[in-house]
Write a protein that holds these residues in place. Structure first.
Motif, PDB file in Angstrom:
ATOM      1  N   ALA A 124      57.768  62.005  39.724  1.00 36.32           N
ATOM      2  CA  ALA A 124      56.314  61.842  39.801  1.00 36.32           C
ATOM      3  C   ALA A 124      55.679  61.857  38.415  1.00 36.32           C
ATOM      4  CB  ALA A 124      55.713  62.943  40.670  1.00 36.32           C
ATOM      5  N   VAL A 125      56.151  62.759  37.563  1.00 38.88           N
ATOM      6  CA  VAL A 125      55.638  62.820  36.195  1.00 38.88           C
ATOM      7  C   VAL A 125      55.979  61.534  35.450  1.00 38.88           C
ATOM      8  CG1 VAL A 125      55.835  64.018  33.971  1.00 38.88           C
ATOM      9  CG2 VAL A 125      55.650  65.338  36.099  1.00 38.88           C
ATOM     10  N   ARG A 126      57.199  61.039  35.624  1.00 38.16           N
ATOM     11  CA  ARG A 126      57.587  59.806  34.944  1.00 38.16           C
ATOM     12  C   ARG A 126      56.784  58.607  35.455  1.00 38.16           C
ATOM     13  NH1 ARG A 126      63.652  61.456  34.539  1.00 38.16           N
ATOM     14  NH2 ARG A 126      63.879  60.529  36.611  1.00 38.16           N
ATOM     15  N   ILE A 127      56.522  58.549  36.757  1.00 30.88           N
ATOM     16  CA  ILE A 127      55.707  57.452  37.295  1.00 30.88           C
ATOM     17  C   ILE A 127      54.313  57.489  36.697  1.00 30.88           C
ATOM     18  CG2 ILE A 127      54.544  56.597  39.367  1.00 30.88           C
ATOM     19  CD1 ILE A 127      57.058  57.374  40.940  1.00 30.88           C
ATOM     20  N   ARG A 128      53.714  58.663  36.627  1.00 25.30           N
ATOM     21  CA  ARG A 128      52.382  58.776  36.042  1.00 25.30           C
ATOM     22  C   ARG A 128      52.408  58.347  34.574  1.00 25.30           C
ATOM     23  NH1 ARG A 128      48.406  61.513  38.664  1.00 25.30           N
ATOM     24  NH2 ARG A 128      48.892  62.596  40.607  1.00 25.30           N
ATOM     25  N   HIS A 129      53.420  58.770  33.856  1.00 26.70           N
ATOM     26  CA  HIS A 129      53.557  58.407  32.447  1.00 26.70           C
ATOM     27  C   HIS A 129      53.653  56.884  32.311  1.00 26.70           C
ATOM     28  CE1 HIS A 129      55.164  58.251  28.375  1.00 26.70           C
ATOM     29  NE2 HIS A 129      54.974  59.557  28.240  1.00 26.70           N
ATOM     30  N   ALA A 130      54.508  56.258  33.111  1.00 30.20           N
ATOM     31  CA  ALA A 130      54.685  54.806  33.047  1.00 30.20           C
ATOM     32  C   ALA A 130      53.422  54.070  33.475  1.00 30.20           C
ATOM     33  CB  ALA A 130      55.862  54.393  33.938  1.00 30.20           C
ATOM     34  N   THR A 131      52.703  54.612  34.454  1.00 27.87           N
ATOM     35  CA  THR A 131      51.465  53.985  34.922  1.00 27.87           C
ATOM     36  C   THR A 131      50.406  53.983  33.825  1.00 27.87           C
ATOM     37  OG1 THR A 131      51.932  54.637  37.210  1.00 27.87           O
ATOM     38  CG2 THR A 131      49.639  54.112  36.665  1.00 27.87           C
ATOM     39  N   VAL A 132      50.263  55.103  33.138  1.00 27.47           N
ATOM     40  CA  VAL A 132      49.309  55.173  32.031  1.00 27.47           C
ATOM     41  C   VAL A 132      49.685  54.177  30.937  1.00 27.47           C
ATOM     42  CG1 VAL A 132      48.444  56.630  30.152  1.00 27.47           C
ATOM     43  CG2 VAL A 132      48.622  57.552  32.477  1.00 27.47           C
ATOM     44  N   GLN A 133      50.964  54.130  30.578  1.00 26.26           N
ATOM     45  CA  GLN A 133      51.406  53.205  29.531  1.00 26.26           C
ATOM     46  C   GLN A 133      51.135  51.757  29.932  1.00 26.26           C
ATOM     47  OE1 GLN A 133      51.850  54.538  26.799  1.00 26.26           O
ATOM     48  NE2 GLN A 133      53.743  55.666  26.524  1.00 26.26           N
ATOM     49  N   ALA A 134      51.402  51.428  31.201  1.00 20.99           N
ATOM     50  CA  ALA A 134      51.149  50.065  31.671  1.00 20.99           C
ATOM     51  C   ALA A 134      49.659  49.754  31.667  1.00 20.99           C
ATOM     52  CB  ALA A 134      51.730  49.886  33.070  1.00 20.99           C
ATOM     53  N   ALA A 135      48.844  50.714  32.115  1.00 18.38           N
ATOM     54  CA  ALA A 135      47.391  50.487  32.148  1.00 18.38           C
ATOM     55  C   ALA A 135      46.835  50.281  30.743  1.00 18.38           C
ATOM     56  CB  ALA A 135      46.699  51.663  32.828  1.00 18.38           C
ATOM     57  N   LEU A 201      54.069  48.738  39.173  1.00 11.65           N
ATOM     58  CA  LEU A 201      54.952  48.658  38.019  1.00 11.65           C
ATOM     59  C   LEU A 201      55.508  50.036  37.663  1.00 11.65           C
ATOM     60  CD1 LEU A 201      56.285  47.159  35.711  1.00 11.65           C
ATOM     61  CD2 LEU A 201      54.109  47.250  34.446  1.00 11.65           C
ATOM     62  N   GLY A 202      54.652  51.046  37.648  1.00 13.10           N
ATOM     63  CA  GLY A 202      55.121  52.405  37.362  1.00 13.10           C
ATOM     64  C   GLY A 202      56.126  52.885  38.394  1.00 13.10           C
ATOM     65  N   ILE A 203      55.873  52.583  39.669  1.00 14.83           N
ATOM     66  CA  ILE A 203      56.791  52.982  40.735  1.00 14.83           C
ATOM     67  C   ILE A 203      58.117  52.244  40.601  1.00 14.83           C
ATOM     68  CG2 ILE A 203      57.168  52.853  43.230  1.00 14.83           C
ATOM     69  CD1 ILE A 203      54.088  53.289  43.524  1.00 14.83           C
ATOM     70  N   ALA A 204      58.057  50.922  40.377  1.00 15.26           N
ATOM     71  CA  ALA A 204      59.279  50.124  40.283  1.00 15.26           C
ATOM     72  C   ALA A 204      60.139  50.565  39.105  1.00 15.26           C
ATOM     73  CB  ALA A 204      58.925  48.638  40.160  1.00 15.26           C
ATOM     74  N   GLN A 205      59.521  50.899  37.990  1.00 13.97           N
ATOM     75  CA  GLN A 205      60.285  51.354  36.831  1.00 13.97           C
ATOM     76  C   GLN A 205      61.022  52.647  37.127  1.00 13.97           C
ATOM     77  OE1 GLN A 205      56.963  51.225  34.068  1.00 13.97           O
ATOM     78  NE2 GLN A 205      57.826  49.458  33.002  1.00 13.97           N
ATOM     79  N   GLU A 206      60.410  53.538  37.887  1.00 18.71           N
ATOM     80  CA  GLU A 206      61.109  54.775  38.243  1.00 18.71           C
ATOM     81  C   GLU A 206      62.186  54.522  39.291  1.00 18.71           C
ATOM     82  OE1 GLU A 206      62.364  58.695  38.303  1.00 18.71           O
ATOM     83  OE2 GLU A 206      61.282  57.506  36.809  1.00 18.71           O
ATOM     84  N   LEU A 207      61.944  53.612  40.235  1.00 18.27           N
ATOM     85  CA  LEU A 207      62.968  53.275  41.217  1.00 18.27           C
ATOM     86  C   LEU A 207      64.219  52.728  40.527  1.00 18.27           C
ATOM     87  CD1 LEU A 207      60.927  51.603  44.106  1.00 18.27           C
ATOM     88  CD2 LEU A 207      61.990  53.857  44.112  1.00 18.27           C
ATOM     89  N   ALA A 208      64.037  51.963  39.459  1.00 19.23           N
ATOM     90  CA  ALA A 208      65.188  51.434  38.728  1.00 19.23           C
ATOM     91  C   ALA A 208      66.052  52.564  38.195  1.00 19.23           C
ATOM     92  CB  ALA A 208      64.713  50.536  37.582  1.00 19.23           C
ATOM     93  N   LEU A 214      66.420  51.050  46.810  1.00 17.63           N
ATOM     94  CA  LEU A 214      65.052  50.853  47.295  1.00 17.63           C
ATOM     95  C   LEU A 214      64.334  49.814  46.445  1.00 17.63           C
ATOM     96  CD1 LEU A 214      62.875  51.574  49.286  1.00 17.63           C
ATOM     97  CD2 LEU A 214      62.242  53.532  47.849  1.00 17.63           C
ATOM     98  N   LEU A 215      64.579  49.803  45.152  1.00 21.60           N
ATOM     99  CA  LEU A 215      63.989  48.764  44.307  1.00 21.60           C
ATOM    100  C   LEU A 215      64.481  47.386  44.735  1.00 21.60           C
ATOM    101  CD1 LEU A 215      62.338  47.756  41.911  1.00 21.60           C
ATOM    102  CD2 LEU A 215      64.310  48.252  40.435  1.00 21.60           C
TER     103      LEU A 215
END
Length: 386
Positions: A124-135, A201-208, A214-215
């Motif tokens: 969850a922390v990594r998804i939030r981190h990736a989401t902020v970076q993408a935004a 995008l943030g979710i998919a990056q963490e699924l990878a 699931l990805l």
């Protein structure tokens, strides 16, 4: 301050808050606490984390919060907008500082951020981190009646919208569609669809990283049809807060998807101006997908939405439109009058009225949205079967 590890028998009765892990740890709360600090690289927070262990109707849990004196010093009233500045974090240049802001905001949660295990918390922390970076990297052309995507990885289906081409990477397709630094092109979006792409995008990056099967299913699904709008919310996101029990108005966690409602009934009729969907970037800033180098403060977002009512016009076809240039000029003008700014912000920073009503409501939503669990053994992200 000494380490604080204690059991509070009233935690379940009064409502859990902060981070809650519903898992059993050999060694109890002490082992859970050490695991939390190690997995989040947050050992230096040991002196200010309070740990509770208990059981409720859902089973055993360990809960982590910031000690009350530290919470009051860093985020009085659970206002996280100044958290970055109070801790002198540089979340743009230092990745670890962004992670720190996310973790602290979660610990400050007025409603529990629950996870079935430590792996889901870390994801969850990594998804939030990736989401902020993408935004932060997203720049788009705001449109409500047209859209386009990179033709090398997207195609348009009349019955459902944009899908990715067979064999195309979903992560690459989302990145190219939203980040002109990668694609070299600015693509047209509404703000609502833009937040979906950034969250996905943030979710998919963490699924990878944590759940490749699931990805693969998600990518295959997106070649047939996209998941969007209400179904996107239901499938990918969980929502915290409610009209009956709203979150504190200034409580945000980096990576939250946030809605600001247009409380003016007339200008809300203009397509795309019912409200504004954004991603909270941390540091008191919200995404600006149209001018990424000018993210919004809470005050700036409120002032902009307020001025929509004064920039409404009918186009040649009789459709309601908003003159963005006029909005910008009106905001600039009002900023010279501190009394008027205070009046507008007092009005706009009320909680929004219920859907269907505009009476006495402001633009502040009562809820926040963020990603579901994604790990292989505990994910609650269930893709639809057509």
């Amino acid at each position: 301050m000494a380490n604080m590890i204690q059991t509070d028998s009233s935690a379940a009765a009064t409502g859990l808050c902060g981070i809650v892990i519903r898992d059993a740890y050999e060694g109890g709360r002490a082992a859970a606490r050490e695991s939390l600090l190690a997995r989040l690289d947050a050992q230096d927070l040991a002196h200010c984390i309070t740990t509770f262990e208990g059981r409720d109707a859902a089973g055993r849990y360990v809960a982590f919060t910031l000690a009350s004196d530290q919470a009051h010093a860093w985020a009085p009233g659970r206002d996280t907008l100044q958290l970055r500045d109070r801790l002198q974090l540089d979340t743009e240049k230092r990745s670890a500082d962004l992670t720190r802001e996310i973790v602290l905001a979660l610990l400050l949660g007025p409603v529990a951020h629950e996870f079935p295990g430590m792996d889901e918390l870390v994801s969850a922390v990594r998804i939030r981190h990736a989401t902020v970076q993408a935004a932060r990297r997203t720049t788009l052309d705001f449109q409500t009646s047209q859209a386009e995507r990179p033709e090398d990885c997207w195609a348009y289906k009349e019955d459902c919208g944009f899908v990715i081409l067979p064999g195309a990477s979903l992560i690459e397709a989302l990145t190219k569609a939203t980040q002109p630094d990668v694609s070299g092109t600015l693509y047209s979006f509404s703000c609502y669809r833009a937040t979906e792409y950034v969250m996905l995008l943030g979710i998919a990056q963490e699924l990878a990283r944590c759940n490749p099967p699931l990805l693969a299913q998600l990518q295959q699904l997106w070649t047939a049809r996209p998941i969007k709008s209400g179904q996107f919310h239901d499938v990918f996101l969980r929502e915290q807060g409610s009209m009956e029990r709203p979150l504190p108005q200034h409580y945000f966690v980096p990576g939250d998807r946030v809605w600001f409602r247009n409380p003016d009934a007339a200008s809300a009729e203009a397509s795309g101006y019912e409200g504004s969907w954004v991603i909270y970037l941390g540091g008191g800033l919200f995404s600006n997908f149209w001018k990424r180098d000018q993210p919004y403060t809470l005050a700036a977002k409120c002032l902009e939405i307020y001025q929509w009512r004064h920039a409404l016009y009918l186009d040649a076809e009789g459709q309601e439109r908003i003159d963005e240039a006029k909005v910008e000029a009106l905001v600039a003008s009002v900023l010279t009058d501190p009394t008027e700014v205070e009046r507008i912000l007092t009005l706009m920073q009320r909680y929004r009225a219920p859907r269907g009503s505009f009476e006495n409501g402001g633009c502040m939503d009562t809820t926040r949205e963020f990603a579901r669990w994604v790990c292989a053994d505990t994910s609650d992200l269930v893709l639809p079967v057509d």
